[in-house]
Design a protein around this motif. Sequence first.
Motif, mmCIF file in Angstrom:
data_model
loop_
_atom_site.group_PDB
_atom_site.id
_atom_site.type_symbol
_atom_site.label_atom_id
_atom_site.label_comp_id
_atom_site.label_asym_id
_atom_site.label_seq_id
_atom_site.Cartn_x
_atom_site.Cartn_y
_atom_site.Cartn_z
ATOM 1 N N LEU A 250 24.955 16.091 6.416
ATOM 2 C CA LEU A 250 25.013 17.176 6.113
ATOM 3 C C LEU A 250 24.774 18.165 7.174
ATOM 4 C CD1 LEU A 250 23.124 17.269 2.913
ATOM 5 C CD2 LEU A 250 25.174 16.836 3.089
ATOM 6 N N PRO A 251 25.239 19.359 7.120
ATOM 7 C CA PRO A 251 25.300 20.053 8.457
ATOM 8 C C PRO A 251 23.642 20.486 8.854
ATOM 9 C CG PRO A 251 26.449 21.292 6.766
ATOM 10 C CD PRO A 251 26.137 20.146 6.186
ATOM 11 N N TYR A 252 23.571 20.588 9.875
ATOM 12 C CA TYR A 252 22.300 21.528 10.339
ATOM 13 C C TYR A 252 22.087 22.674 10.748
ATOM 14 C CZ TYR A 252 17.274 19.382 11.023
ATOM 15 O OH TYR A 252 16.035 19.096 11.019
ATOM 16 N N SER A 338 15.107 28.432 14.660
ATOM 17 C CA SER A 338 14.525 27.584 13.869
ATOM 18 C C SER A 338 15.952 26.681 13.116
ATOM 19 C CB SER A 338 13.599 28.226 12.726
ATOM 20 O OG SER A 338 12.497 28.631 13.412
ATOM 21 N N PHE A 339 15.449 25.634 12.675
ATOM 22 C CA PHE A 339 16.577 24.780 12.066
ATOM 23 C C PHE A 339 16.341 24.526 10.713
ATOM 24 C CE2 PHE A 339 15.803 23.986 16.664
ATOM 25 C CZ PHE A 339 17.352 23.970 17.135
ATOM 26 N N MET A 364 26.637 25.762 9.531
ATOM 27 C CA MET A 364 27.595 24.849 10.620
ATOM 28 C C MET A 364 28.508 23.848 9.689
ATOM 29 S SD MET A 364 26.258 25.649 13.678
ATOM 30 C CE MET A 364 27.051 24.465 14.627
ATOM 31 N N TYR A 365 29.615 23.344 10.424
ATOM 32 C CA TYR A 365 30.242 22.193 10.178
ATOM 33 C C TYR A 365 29.721 20.914 10.363
ATOM 34 C CZ TYR A 365 34.435 19.608 8.466
ATOM 35 O OH TYR A 365 35.273 18.919 7.640
ATOM 36 N N ALA A 366 29.480 20.039 9.394
ATOM 37 C CA ALA A 366 28.783 18.743 9.616
ATOM 38 C C ALA A 366 29.230 17.994 10.905
ATOM 39 C CB ALA A 366 28.586 17.865 8.374
ATOM 40 N N THR A 367 28.567 17.538 11.765
ATOM 41 C CA THR A 367 28.794 16.590 12.552
ATOM 42 C C THR A 367 29.236 15.113 11.877
ATOM 43 O OG1 THR A 367 27.385 17.199 14.057
ATOM 44 C CG2 THR A 367 28.108 15.123 14.689
ATOM 45 N N SER A 368 30.409 14.626 12.389
ATOM 46 C CA SER A 368 30.625 13.412 11.554
ATOM 47 C C SER A 368 30.003 12.095 12.157
ATOM 48 C CB SER A 368 32.214 13.163 11.672
ATOM 49 O OG SER A 368 32.634 12.645 13.010
ATOM 50 N N LYS A 385 18.738 18.557 16.788
ATOM 51 C CA LYS A 385 19.218 18.864 15.441
ATOM 52 C C LYS A 385 20.697 19.029 15.062
ATOM 53 C CE LYS A 385 14.774 19.631 14.954
ATOM 54 N NZ LYS A 385 13.962 18.661 14.254
ATOM 55 N N SER A 386 21.528 17.745 15.369
ATOM 56 C CA SER A 386 22.814 17.992 15.320
ATOM 57 C C SER A 386 23.169 17.169 14.120
ATOM 58 C CB SER A 386 23.290 16.941 16.587
ATOM 59 O OG SER A 386 23.523 17.880 17.705
ATOM 60 N N THR A 387 22.400 16.580 13.575
ATOM 61 C CA THR A 387 22.964 15.710 12.142
ATOM 62 C C THR A 387 21.584 15.794 11.213
ATOM 63 O OG1 THR A 387 21.818 13.595 13.180
ATOM 64 C CG2 THR A 387 24.358 14.248 13.215
ATOM 65 N N TRP A 388 21.814 15.731 9.966
ATOM 66 C CA TRP A 388 20.973 15.686 8.800
ATOM 67 C C TRP A 388 21.560 14.661 7.857
ATOM 68 C CZ3 TRP A 388 16.140 18.289 7.746
ATOM 69 C CH2 TRP A 388 15.559 18.045 6.523
ATOM 70 N N PHE A 389 20.739 13.638 7.779
ATOM 71 C CA PHE A 389 21.453 12.524 6.986
ATOM 72 C C PHE A 389 20.724 12.647 5.471
ATOM 73 C CE2 PHE A 389 21.939 10.909 11.167
ATOM 74 C CZ PHE A 389 23.363 10.274 10.890
ATOM 75 N N GLU A 390 21.338 12.732 4.452
ATOM 76 C CA GLU A 390 21.024 12.678 3.177
ATOM 77 C C GLU A 390 21.868 11.678 2.316
ATOM 78 O OE1 GLU A 390 18.219 14.253 0.900
ATOM 79 O OE2 GLU A 390 18.662 14.998 2.509
#
Length: 402
Positions: A250-252, A338-339, A364-368, A385-390
């Motif tokens: 997901l986006p961060y 803040s993120f 943001m658009y999510a990093t792939s 804080k480039s990626t948020w995994f879910e």
Amino acid sequence: MAILKPFKAWHPDPKNVEQIACVPYDVVSVKEARSIAKGNPKSFLHVVRPEIDLPEGTDPHDDEVYDMGAENLNKFLGNGILQQEKQPQLYVYRLIRNGRPQTGIFACVSVEDYDNKVILKHELTRPDKEDDRTRHILTQQAHAEPVMLTYKDDQATENLIKKTTEGEPLFEFEASDGVIHKLWRADKTEAFVNAFKSISHLYIADGHHRCKSASRAAKQKRKNNSVHTGNEEYNFFPAVIFPMSNMNILPYNRVVHTIPNNFLNTLKHKFSLTPDANPQPSEKGTIRIYIDGDWYSMELPLANNPNSVQKLDVHRLQEFVLSPLLDIDDPRRNENISFVGGIRGTEELEKLVDNGTAELAISMYATSIEELVEVSDEGRLMPPKSTWFEPKLRSGLLVHTF
């Protein structure tokens, strides 16, 4: 080749798993952890967030916090809350969020692989967080939580995973956030180990500090062990390893607390802005900004002949907006930024601006996952804080002691 190691895991009795399993230590504050674990002495938060059992205001790096974590884990192991396997095992772990399954292998991986760059990173770690996790590991003599790794899809491991999930799971439960968790013991232990011998690299998705801390803890244990062989359990740490095709990023998002006067006009002068935009970017290279109650679409510039990092939206934002226009040169330490994890949605961004907590929000658009692997393969590092995994892994399902 990647080393995969079965281990004699400690796990809950299936009838108690919902009471024990908890969110990872780093996705909740101490206040949130206290609230979640209140009235539930079996919550694994008592192990990974032991400060909840000490007076409010206790320094999280105080000696008694680490001692409390070890004491609580020993209670879990000694009172039958967790039970140890009689033989080393491998497992298959599936998470289902909104109907989408994500299935990986739960096993131990090698500190040596991390040190020798078979397990590749994409972010820097902070020494203070390394110190904290390393001390928890050494005090508890355990790795209480797994890291999340990924690998390039492999048909042999896919076949083994599919075969394993045809049986009855050891656990199956739905967590409070609606995510369904399933865990199977793998019958084909040796086959899994052999299959990973043909996998050249594993990639850290979530858990950079836990990987580094496992390495530091192992180094300390080696130093104190005159008969070290390399086969001791402290040379390995638990991970859930997913094929790339299963990963969901997901986006961060970002919020800036204070911006200069007339900042919107500055952005309009330097970039192409479109008003009344959808809060979520629809393609790479664009962001959405929320300012003065309105959403705008903005295209991000791109450097000439960019490398894999310079192509990332998070880097382009940093290079062309955050650093030159807002003096945020080090987003890891700058208190003006803040993120916000993408799981909270753009409504959270609007709320933070509307209530005065921030003056600017950036969607943001999510990093792939392909971008993550490309950066890792090149030995480069992403911005923080480039990626948020879910979805997130649950803690307390399988514990590795040494």
